[in-house]
Design a protein around this motif. Sequence first.
Motif, PDB file in Angstrom:
ATOM      1  N   ALA A 115       3.220   0.249   2.974  1.00 44.57           N
ATOM      2  CA  ALA A 115       2.805  -0.612   4.078  1.00 44.57           C
ATOM      3  C   ALA A 115       2.444  -1.997   3.554  1.00 44.57           C
ATOM      4  O   ALA A 115       1.778  -2.130   2.529  1.00 44.57           O
ATOM      5  CB  ALA A 115       1.615   0.002   4.802  1.00 44.57           C
ATOM      6  N   ALA A 116       2.866  -3.006   4.288  1.00 38.68           N
ATOM      7  CA  ALA A 116       2.451  -4.380   4.016  1.00 38.68           C
ATOM      8  C   ALA A 116       1.515  -4.843   5.118  1.00 38.68           C
ATOM      9  O   ALA A 116       0.426  -5.340   4.863  1.00 38.68           O
ATOM     10  CB  ALA A 116       3.670  -5.300   3.921  1.00 38.68           C
TER      11      ALA A 116
ATOM     12  N   ALA B  83       4.639  -3.194   9.449  1.00 40.31           N
ATOM     13  CA  ALA B  83       5.739  -3.653   8.605  1.00 40.31           C
ATOM     14  C   ALA B  83       5.520  -3.155   7.192  1.00 40.31           C
ATOM     15  O   ALA B  83       4.387  -3.064   6.713  1.00 40.31           O
ATOM     16  CB  ALA B  83       5.853  -5.179   8.625  1.00 40.31           C
ATOM     17  N   GLY B  84       6.616  -2.827   6.542  1.00 40.24           N
ATOM     18  CA  GLY B  84       6.532  -2.367   5.168  1.00 40.24           C
ATOM     19  C   GLY B  84       7.909  -2.215   4.574  1.00 40.24           C
ATOM     20  O   GLY B  84       8.914  -2.649   5.148  1.00 40.24           O
TER      21      GLY B  84
ATOM     22  N   ASP C 209       0.826  -1.204   0.000  1.00 41.62           N
ATOM     23  CA  ASP C 209       0.000   0.000   0.000  1.00 41.62           C
ATOM     24  C   ASP C 209       0.861   1.255   0.000  1.00 41.62           C
ATOM     25  O   ASP C 209       1.474   1.599   1.002  1.00 41.62           O
ATOM     26  CB  ASP C 209      -0.898  -0.026   1.242  1.00 41.62           C
ATOM     27  CG  ASP C 209      -1.888   1.120   1.267  1.00 41.62           C
ATOM     28  OD1 ASP C 209      -1.944   1.895   0.288  1.00 41.62           O
ATOM     29  OD2 ASP C 209      -2.606   1.236   2.268  1.00 41.62           O
ATOM     30  N   ALA C 210       0.876   1.927  -1.131  1.00 42.91           N
ATOM     31  CA  ALA C 210       1.627   3.178  -1.254  1.00 42.91           C
ATOM     32  C   ALA C 210       0.769   4.370  -0.846  1.00 42.91           C
ATOM     33  O   ALA C 210       1.193   5.515  -0.975  1.00 42.91           O
ATOM     34  CB  ALA C 210       2.125   3.359  -2.686  1.00 42.91           C
ATOM     35  N   ASN C 211      -0.416   4.122  -0.332  1.00 37.38           N
ATOM     36  CA  ASN C 211      -1.312   5.187   0.089  1.00 37.38           C
ATOM     37  C   ASN C 211      -0.881   5.719   1.457  1.00 37.38           C
ATOM     38  O   ASN C 211      -1.609   5.670   2.435  1.00 37.38           O
ATOM     39  CB  ASN C 211      -2.753   4.681   0.125  1.00 37.38           C
ATOM     40  CG  ASN C 211      -3.736   5.805   0.350  1.00 37.38           C
ATOM     41  OD1 ASN C 211      -3.447   6.956   0.052  1.00 37.38           O
ATOM     42  ND2 ASN C 211      -4.891   5.473   0.897  1.00 37.38           N
TER      43      ASN C 211
ATOM     44  N   ALA D 291      -4.970  -1.182   9.395  1.00 42.00           N
ATOM     45  CA  ALA D 291      -5.956  -0.976   8.331  1.00 42.00           C
ATOM     46  C   ALA D 291      -5.974  -2.134   7.330  1.00 42.00           C
ATOM     47  O   ALA D 291      -7.038  -2.540   6.868  1.00 42.00           O
ATOM     48  CB  ALA D 291      -5.673   0.340   7.601  1.00 42.00           C
ATOM     49  N   ARG D 292      -4.814  -2.682   7.007  1.00 37.58           N
ATOM     50  CA  ARG D 292      -4.746  -3.722   5.980  1.00 37.58           C
ATOM     51  C   ARG D 292      -5.097  -5.105   6.496  1.00 37.58           C
ATOM     52  O   ARG D 292      -5.758  -5.870   5.801  1.00 37.58           O
ATOM     53  CB  ARG D 292      -3.360  -3.759   5.349  1.00 37.58           C
ATOM     54  CG  ARG D 292      -3.008  -2.430   4.696  1.00 37.58           C
ATOM     55  CD  ARG D 292      -1.905  -2.572   3.716  1.00 37.58           C
ATOM     56  NE  ARG D 292      -2.461  -3.146   2.491  1.00 37.58           N
ATOM     57  CZ  ARG D 292      -1.745  -3.796   1.600  1.00 37.58           C
ATOM     58  NH1 ARG D 292      -0.479  -3.993   1.770  1.00 37.58           N
ATOM     59  NH2 ARG D 292      -2.306  -4.275   0.509  1.00 37.58           N
ATOM     60  N   VAL D 293      -4.604  -5.474   7.676  1.00 39.34           N
ATOM     61  CA  VAL D 293      -4.793  -6.851   8.154  1.00 39.34           C
ATOM     62  C   VAL D 293      -5.297  -6.938   9.584  1.00 39.34           C
ATOM     63  O   VAL D 293      -5.433  -8.024  10.124  1.00 39.34           O
ATOM     64  CB  VAL D 293      -3.498  -7.689   8.004  1.00 39.34           C
ATOM     65  CG1 VAL D 293      -3.039  -7.743   6.563  1.00 39.34           C
ATOM     66  CG2 VAL D 293      -2.396  -7.163   8.907  1.00 39.34           C
TER      67      VAL D 293
END
Length: 173
Positions: A50-51, A64-65, A37-39, A55-57
Motif C-alpha cells: 500500500a502507498a 493505491a499501491g 507498506d508491505a504490512n 491508515a497511511r495518509v
Amino acid sequence: MSHDHSDDHDHSHDHSHDHEPRWKHDGVRVISGDKLDANTAQTPGMFRQAAINHARVGAQKIWAGTVAIEPNAKTGVHHHGELESVIYVVSGKARMRWGERLEFVAEAGPGDFIYVPPFVPHQEINADPDNPLQCVLVRSDNEAVVVNITDVDPVEKPEEVYWVDPIHKHPQG
C-alpha cells in the motif's frame, strides 16, 4: 510584491488551530517508493504494498499501491461490486478476461492502463510464463470488495498459482 506571513503571528502564544482548514497541517503527502507498506496479507504468487490508504495518509475515497504478480498467476472469476479499479502496467504482460462467460479478452503491456468498471465479472492473468507482472493499482474506495462468481467456468483455469490477496480470495475458500 510578495508578503511573508510567517512573522505575522506571535508563535510563543498557545492557540488552537481548530478554525484552520485541515490541509494547512495535513496537506499534500509524498510517499517514497521505498517506503510502501508491505504490512498486508501476502500469499504465494503475489506481493502487494500500500502507498495510499486511510491508515497511511487518511485517504477517504481511494486506495493505491503496487502489486507484483508471479508468472502465470490467475485470479478466479470475480467482480468488485461498486468499486472502480485502474491498473497501470509498469512491466510485464497482463491479460484481462471479462463478461458473463469471460467471452472478452484484452492484453496490456508497459505504459498501458486498464479500467475495470463496477460489477464487471472478470479474471486477471499474468500472461507471461517467465516474468513477473508489475503494476500500480488504484481503487475507488478503501474498503476491499470482492464477489467471487462460481458459476462461470474460467477460460483460463487458475490452476497454477492463484492471484490471491485480501481483495482476491482463493477460490477454494
